[in-house]
Design an enzyme around this catalytic site. Structure first.
Site, PDB file in Angstrom:
ATOM      1  N   TYR A  51      51.187  20.493  46.615  1.00 15.66           N
ATOM      2  CA  TYR A  51      52.015  19.832  48.000  1.00 15.66           C
ATOM      3  C   TYR A  51      51.854  19.716  49.448  1.00 15.66           C
ATOM      4  O   TYR A  51      52.394  20.312  49.798  1.00 15.66           O
ATOM      5  CB  TYR A  51      53.154  21.526  47.504  1.00 15.66           C
ATOM      6  CG  TYR A  51      53.308  21.676  46.082  1.00 15.66           C
ATOM      7  CD1 TYR A  51      53.871  20.933  45.264  1.00 15.66           C
ATOM      8  CD2 TYR A  51      52.706  23.218  45.738  1.00 15.66           C
ATOM      9  CE1 TYR A  51      54.509  21.362  44.533  1.00 15.66           C
ATOM     10  CE2 TYR A  51      53.088  23.118  44.162  1.00 15.66           C
ATOM     11  CZ  TYR A  51      54.052  22.708  43.346  1.00 15.66           C
ATOM     12  OH  TYR A  51      54.270  22.809  42.100  1.00 15.66           O
ATOM     13  N   TYR A  73      62.706  26.923  38.187  1.00 16.66           N
ATOM     14  CA  TYR A  73      61.457  26.668  38.335  1.00 16.66           C
ATOM     15  C   TYR A  73      60.854  26.306  37.263  1.00 16.66           C
ATOM     16  O   TYR A  73      60.256  27.611  36.689  1.00 16.66           O
ATOM     17  CB  TYR A  73      60.604  26.953  39.332  1.00 16.66           C
ATOM     18  CG  TYR A  73      58.807  25.846  39.718  1.00 16.66           C
ATOM     19  CD1 TYR A  73      59.151  24.870  40.129  1.00 16.66           C
ATOM     20  CD2 TYR A  73      57.530  27.062  39.578  1.00 16.66           C
ATOM     21  CE1 TYR A  73      57.949  24.191  40.292  1.00 16.66           C
ATOM     22  CE2 TYR A  73      56.956  26.377  39.626  1.00 16.66           C
ATOM     23  CZ  TYR A  73      56.620  24.433  39.797  1.00 16.66           C
ATOM     24  OH  TYR A  73      55.217  24.316  38.938  1.00 16.66           O
ATOM     25  N   ASP A 104      61.084  31.170  30.143  1.00 22.13           N
ATOM     26  CA  ASP A 104      59.929  31.409  31.095  1.00 22.13           C
ATOM     27  C   ASP A 104      59.627  32.864  31.765  1.00 22.13           C
ATOM     28  O   ASP A 104      59.814  33.118  32.463  1.00 22.13           O
ATOM     29  CB  ASP A 104      60.476  29.883  31.505  1.00 22.13           C
ATOM     30  CG  ASP A 104      58.560  29.584  33.081  1.00 22.13           C
ATOM     31  OD1 ASP A 104      58.423  30.203  32.722  1.00 22.13           O
ATOM     32  OD2 ASP A 104      58.993  28.599  33.385  1.00 22.13           O
ATOM     33  N   LYS A 108      50.183  31.845  33.892  1.00 19.65           N
ATOM     34  CA  LYS A 108      49.645  32.358  35.032  1.00 19.65           C
ATOM     35  C   LYS A 108      48.513  33.677  35.289  1.00 19.65           C
ATOM     36  O   LYS A 108      47.390  33.327  34.693  1.00 19.65           O
ATOM     37  CB  LYS A 108      50.917  32.880  35.923  1.00 19.65           C
ATOM     38  CG  LYS A 108      51.043  31.540  36.642  1.00 19.65           C
ATOM     39  CD  LYS A 108      52.150  31.533  37.566  1.00 19.65           C
ATOM     40  CE  LYS A 108      52.705  30.536  38.449  1.00 19.65           C
ATOM     41  NZ  LYS A 108      53.655  29.616  38.742  1.00 19.65           N
TER      42      LYS A 108
HETATM   43  C1  PLP Z   1      53.614  28.679  37.626  1.00 25.91           C
HETATM   44  C2  PLP Z   1      54.759  28.460  36.732  1.00 25.91           C
HETATM   45  C3  PLP Z   1      54.826  27.262  35.966  1.00 25.91           C
HETATM   46  C4  PLP Z   1      53.699  26.239  35.742  1.00 25.91           C
HETATM   47  O1  PLP Z   1      52.691  26.571  35.033  1.00 25.91           O
HETATM   48  P1  PLP Z   1      51.411  26.103  36.009  1.00 25.91           P
HETATM   49  O2  PLP Z   1      50.220  26.965  35.275  1.00 25.91           O
HETATM   50  O3  PLP Z   1      51.359  26.267  37.526  1.00 25.91           O
HETATM   51  O4  PLP Z   1      51.705  24.579  35.109  1.00 25.91           O
HETATM   52  C5  PLP Z   1      56.152  27.429  35.584  1.00 25.91           C
HETATM   53  N1  PLP Z   1      57.376  28.156  35.167  1.00 25.91           N
HETATM   54  C6  PLP Z   1      56.927  29.743  35.919  1.00 25.91           C
HETATM   55  C7  PLP Z   1      58.162  30.775  35.748  1.00 25.91           C
HETATM   56  C8  PLP Z   1      55.806  29.826  36.752  1.00 25.91           C
HETATM   57  O5  PLP Z   1      56.154  30.445  38.276  1.00 25.91           O
END
Ligand code: PLP
Length: 428
Positions: free
Chosen positions: A17, A144, A245, A274
């Site tokens: 970004y 997100y 997620d 992550k």
């Molecule tokens: C970071 C994140 C993603 C994307 O993961 P990347 O490994 O950066 O592609 C998706 N959902 C959430 C909630 C995140 O924090």
């Protein structure tokens, strides 16, 4: 490492970004150990971000390193098509035993965004198998889910700038984000918008996707567990699969192994990423119920149509196994509440500062929401000068330190934040 190397970076390398025209210069990190990042000038600074939620046990962890070294001597990678290997089998066994019984099948991929793409594609194929062309996804505002196309299409339309990708993104359904916060009273009207949308569109909806309890990049909000319960009930009523997620929140960050445990609800699909490898190598996983996996496998293709080249990378799986091994010592169960207690004590008084709208803490996450935009360039300089690494965005200063941070190190981190609020020039 010379001056010209940093200039090369400034001129030629894209960072997340960031503009290629006059970007804010980057800090060069030469090595990292424990909670410390070592800068080019030799200074050690405390990482308050865990490298974006990932380095939960700190850097250069002996158990993580050992697992990587041991695996690299056997093989760094082998294709996953038609081949399997012990690190992947061990990891999938562990993931299935860590998560609720319902989640029974694991798809490994290379990043969080891909884990989301996989979840979304899975549900489209699931419905096709059942003879229905469902393609709409219902989510909530301020979410997100990553930076790839399907992931953007379910992320907040404003934050992820849907208008730039006009016509390329599937048009999904967005309910109002909950207002009731985690620690306050539940307000029944919070579910109204979601309920109305699901009632009106149920036969067209392929799935519901959201971040349980913590909305990350979309505003660092902690919402009420009752909201999640209501959503689960509505999904159940309309037989719509629910995707959680947990890419940011999984593996202990909120004080529970998974954030959905705060609400005692179970998803049909779970995305992890992550911190899954303790912040060492990229890896992600999409877990589904047996029913979803089997239904997809009965589709006209007989299989799920996805297979990343580095799927199930043995090094990444080895690191993830070591990460779970460390978590299974249960130290995080005292570390995270300790961090929470100290964050509450140190950060809550900031609520009286004229530039502060809200201070919130959940598990090992501390958030200060300001009434003003933050001068990122100046505040970063200020933080680094004072020995800490924090990367605020917009009006939010937030920290999510590695679980291993000591009371003294955390004290330093929060003291520098408090001190920042004495410098008006850092705010716009
Ligand atoms: C970071 C994140 C993603 C994307 O993961 P990347 O490994 O950066 O592609 C998706 N959902 C959430 C909630 C995140 O924090």
């Amino acid at each position: 490492m010379s001056q010209s190397d940093t200039f090369f970076d400034y001129k030629h390398i894209w960072h997340p970004y960031t503009s290629m025209i006059n970007p804010i210069p980057c800090y060069t990190v030469m090595s990292a150990k424990g909670v410390y990042l070592k800068l080019k000038n030799g200074k050690n600074i405390i990482d308050g971000m865990s490298s974006w939620w990932s380095a939960i046990h700190g850097y250069n962890h002996p158990i993580l390193n050992k697992s990587l070294k041991k695996q690299i001597k056997k093989m760094s990678h082998v294709m996953f098509g038609g081949i399997t290997h012990p690190p992947a089998i061990a990891l999938c066994q562990k993931l299935i035993s860590l998560t609720p019984n319902k989640l029974d099948c694991v798809f490994l991929s290379d990043s969080g965004s891909v884990a989301i793409e996989v979840a979304i594609k899975m549900l489209i194929q699931y419905w096709q198998s059942l003879g229905q062309k469902r393609k709409l996804f219902l989510t909530i505002r301020n979410g997100y889910h990553g930076d790839t196309f399907a992931a953007i299409s379910v992320s907040d339309p404003k934050n992820s700038f849907h208008k730039i990708y006009h016509n390329l993104l599937p048009k999904n359904l967005f309910a109002d984000a909950p207002i009731s916060s985690f620690h306050k009273d539940w307000n029944t009207s919070d579910i109204t918008s979601f309920k109305k949308i699901i009632e009106e569109n149920a036969p067209k909806i392929a799935g519901v996707i959201l971040e349980p309890i913590v909305q990350g990049v979309g505003g660092m909000n902690f919402y009420h567990p009752t909201y999640l319960k209501k959503i689960k009930n509505l999904c159940k009523y309309y037989s719509i699969p629910l995707i959680f997620d947990e890419i940011a929140t999984g593996f202990g960050r909120t004080g529970k192994m998974f954030a959905f445990e705060h609400a005692n609800v179970v998803p049909d699909i779970l995305c992890l990423g992550k911190s899954i490898t303790g912040g060492t190598i990229t890896l992600a996983a999409t877990l589904t119920s047996r029913n979803i996996a089997d239904t997809i496998s009965k589709s006209e293709t007989n299989c799920f149509m996805h297979g990343p080249t580095y799927m199930g990378n043995p090094l990444a799986c080895a690191a993830a196994n070591a990460n779970i091994k460390i978590l299974n010592t249960n130290q995080w169960k005292t570390q995270v509440p300790n961090i929470e207690k100290q964050l509450l004590k140190k950060l809550l008084p900031l609520i009286n500062h004229p530039y502060v709208i809200d201070v919130r803490v959940l598990g090992a996450i501390g958030v200060i929401e300001c009434s003003r935009l933050i001068n990122i360039f100046l505040i970063q300089k200020f933080f680094v000068k004072n020995g800490v690494w924090i990367r605020p965005f917009k009006k939010l200063i937030y920290i999510l330190p590695p679980y291993i941070i000591t009371n003294r190190e955390l004290n330093k981190l929060t003291n520098v934040i408090l001190e920042a609020f004495n410098h008006h020039a850092l705010f716009i």
